[in-house]
Design a protein around this motif. Structure first.
Motif, short mmCIF file in Angstrom:
data_model
loop_
_atom_site.label_atom_id
_atom_site.label_comp_id
_atom_site.label_asym_id
_atom_site.label_seq_id
_atom_site.Cartn_x
_atom_site.Cartn_y
_atom_site.Cartn_z
N ALA A 186 -81.56 87.41 48.40
CA ALA A 186 -82.81 86.76 48.00
C ALA A 186 -83.77 86.68 49.19
O ALA A 186 -84.97 86.94 49.05
N ASP A 187 -83.25 86.33 50.37
CA ASP A 187 -84.10 86.29 51.57
C ASP A 187 -84.68 87.66 51.88
O ASP A 187 -85.87 87.78 52.24
N GLU B 39 -81.84 82.02 43.68
CA GLU B 39 -82.26 81.68 45.04
C GLU B 39 -83.69 82.11 45.34
O GLU B 39 -84.25 81.73 46.36
N LEU B 40 -84.29 82.90 44.45
CA LEU B 40 -85.60 83.48 44.74
C LEU B 40 -86.73 82.46 44.62
O LEU B 40 -86.69 81.56 43.78
N ASN B 41 -87.74 82.64 45.44
CA ASN B 41 -88.98 81.89 45.32
C ASN B 41 -89.61 82.17 43.95
O ASN B 41 -89.48 83.26 43.40
N ILE C 103 -96.43 81.04 50.72
CA ILE C 103 -96.90 82.29 51.33
C ILE C 103 -96.73 83.49 50.39
O ILE C 103 -97.28 84.56 50.64
N ASN C 104 -95.96 83.29 49.31
CA ASN C 104 -95.80 84.35 48.33
C ASN C 104 -96.75 84.20 47.14
O ASN C 104 -96.73 85.01 46.21
N GLU C 105 -97.57 83.16 47.16
CA GLU C 105 -98.54 82.95 46.09
C GLU C 105 -99.58 84.06 46.10
O GLU C 105 -100.08 84.44 47.17
#
Length: 483
Positions: A71-72, A100-102, A305-307
């Protein structure tokens, strides 16, 4: 048949030799650094293999990783590379990885996979995790994936999605260990061994009546330490916390925190048992809500930061525009006293200090108030007591800072300037303290999230009052003319 009332000597376990304590094998290997983060060179190697189109090499590099590390890795890659990686390691994209993912990354990954692949992952998840996986997808994608699910899973997911977002109905786990109230402890143990679904974690057994209403709970340690012939109704705990399906997740978290719950039954509008909430879900909620409130106070939206850039821009710019409007108010006050500032340069030098200290004081109080509201420490019953408390704190803070800045201004400029800025500082810090607690309370009374807009209005009040108090007192003291 083994007699459960005595221990067989063969079941006695001798003291085992202590195992050698070793550090986590994942730390400081060829893929991880000393802080257990994926090394940049390892991530670069995966990206190079993806660029070369070598799926075999990608698979070999990723296969040894723990699901959390996969996931990281996905989150460290760019959006295009994520889709390539998913295609190269399809069978490694298990439910443990997805969980586990964002949120934003998970949505991208699900859109990159075929509906049947997403359905296969969904089947492995608990209902609450499955719903979290699907709820942010487009309606068409949701329908395509749900159509691929097994009928039982399909019904559970559709039922959960029918409830509002961030409610107990969405988040609850439908795998509940529930038994009728007429059983004995022995009946329960036999049921758990023979018919019970023990593939899912549970901390207590819910006892229900004929109408499926929860009437009590039996902790597992009670069951294991009680003779088989004892009735469940004799050992069960009747006083239990029931959570309505429509209860907001933040309220659920507060109930778990207040009553120190490990799990709790979720009931529908008719009081029937439909699921349970467990403490592992609550830890996630508390973390999510705390981070959300902190980001809302700064007007940073999701702060992720993934938005997507468009969403980040939209959530942030509207509060910057609102802040621009409130800054105009402060600028208008400065303009009103423009002649005084032109005549006395010291006013321009000291003016930002008053506004800055007041702003910090307001932010401190506002942060405390918003948290207190969120945790039900500040309610209608104690509002004025808290306001009185913050007023006294503000007076003490204002007096302390006023003495320090007053002495400095008196030495550097004139004694009267020291008096003026000291009085202005006390006034602004007191106003800031009151604004910091009253603005969030007012928003809460209006059924608005106090974390969303409080900072904009508190900043406007502290800046405007700081400038007005300092410049107005300077004019009244005769240090500079008004016009």
């Amino acid at each position: 048949m083994v007699d459960p009332t005595r221990l067989d000597d063969e079941l006695m376990v001798a003291d085992a030799p202590e195992e050698e304590v070793r550090p986590d094998d994942r730390i400081d290997d060829e893929r991880h650094d000393e802080e257990n983060r994926l090394k940049p060179e390892y991530v670069d190697a995966v990206e190079d293999a993806l660029d070369a189109g070598d799926k075999g090499a990608v698979y070999d590099l990723v296969e040894p990783l723990h699901p959390a590390d996969i996931a990281d890795l996905i989150e460290l890659l760019g959006k295009g590379a994520r889709a390539q990686l998913a295609a190269a390691i399809t069978d490694l994209m298990t439910s443990d990885v997805v969980a586990e993912l964002n949120d934003h990354v998970r949505e991208d990954m699900m859109e990159a996979l075929a509906p049947e692949a997403v359905a296969a992952i969904t089947e492995q998840l608990e209902t609450d995790d499955a719903v979290q996986l699907l709820e942010d997808l487009d309606e068409d994608d949701q329908r395509a994936i749900i159509a691929e699910l097994e009928p039982e899973t399909q019904a559970a997911v559709e039922s959960a999605l029918s409830y509002p977002e961030e409610t107990a109905g969405r988040l609850m786990n439908r795998h509940v260990m529930a038994v009728p109230e007429h059983l004995t402890v022995g009946d329960l143990i036999d049921y758990l061994r023979i018919e019970g679904d023990l593939n899912h974690d549970f901390f207590e057994v819910f006892v229900i009546d004929a109408a499926h209403h929860p009437v009590g709970t039996c902790a597992l340690n009670w069951v294991l330490t009680t003779p088989r012939w004892v009735k469940l109704t004799d050992i069960m705990k009747r006083d239990q916390t029931l959570i309505p399906v429509t209860m907001d997740q933040e309220e659920v978290a507060l109930m778990f925190q207040k009553y120190a719950l490990i799990s709790a039954a979720v009931v529908d509008e008719n009081g029937r048992l439909v699921g349970q909430m467990t403490v592992d879900d609550i830890v996630h909620i508390i973390s999510e809500e705390a981070g959300e409130d902190a980001l809302l106070l700064s007007g940073a939206g999701d702060g992720d930061i993934n938005e997507p850039i468009a969403e980040a821009y939209s959530s942030r710019v509207r509060w910057l525009i609102a802040n621009l409007g409130t800054a105009v108010v402060a600028s208008a006050i400065i303009a009103f006293f423009g002649a005084a500032i032109e005549q006395l340069v010291a006013l321009a030098v000291l003016m930002p200090i008053v506004a800055s200290i007041g702003g910090n004081a307001g932010t401190q109080t506002m942060a405390v108030a918003v948290r207190a509201i969120a945790t039900n420490q500040l309610t209608r019953s104690n509002t004025w007591r808290i306001v009185w408390r913050e007023l006294r704190v503000a007076i003490l803070n204002g007096a302390t800072v006023a003495v320090l800045i007053g002495i400095a201004a008196a030495v550097l400029f004139t004694p009267m300037m020291g008096v003026v800025i000291a009085v202005a500082m006390i006034v602004n810090i007191v106003v800031a303290g009151m604004a910091g607690v009253l603005v969030p309370v007012i928003f809460e009374r209006l059924d608005q999230d106090p974390a969303v807009a409080s900072s904009v209005f508190v900043t406007m009040i502290t800046d405007s009052m700081g400038f007005f108090a300092f410049l107005g007192l300077a004019v009244l003291a005769g240090l500079a003319p008004l016009a």
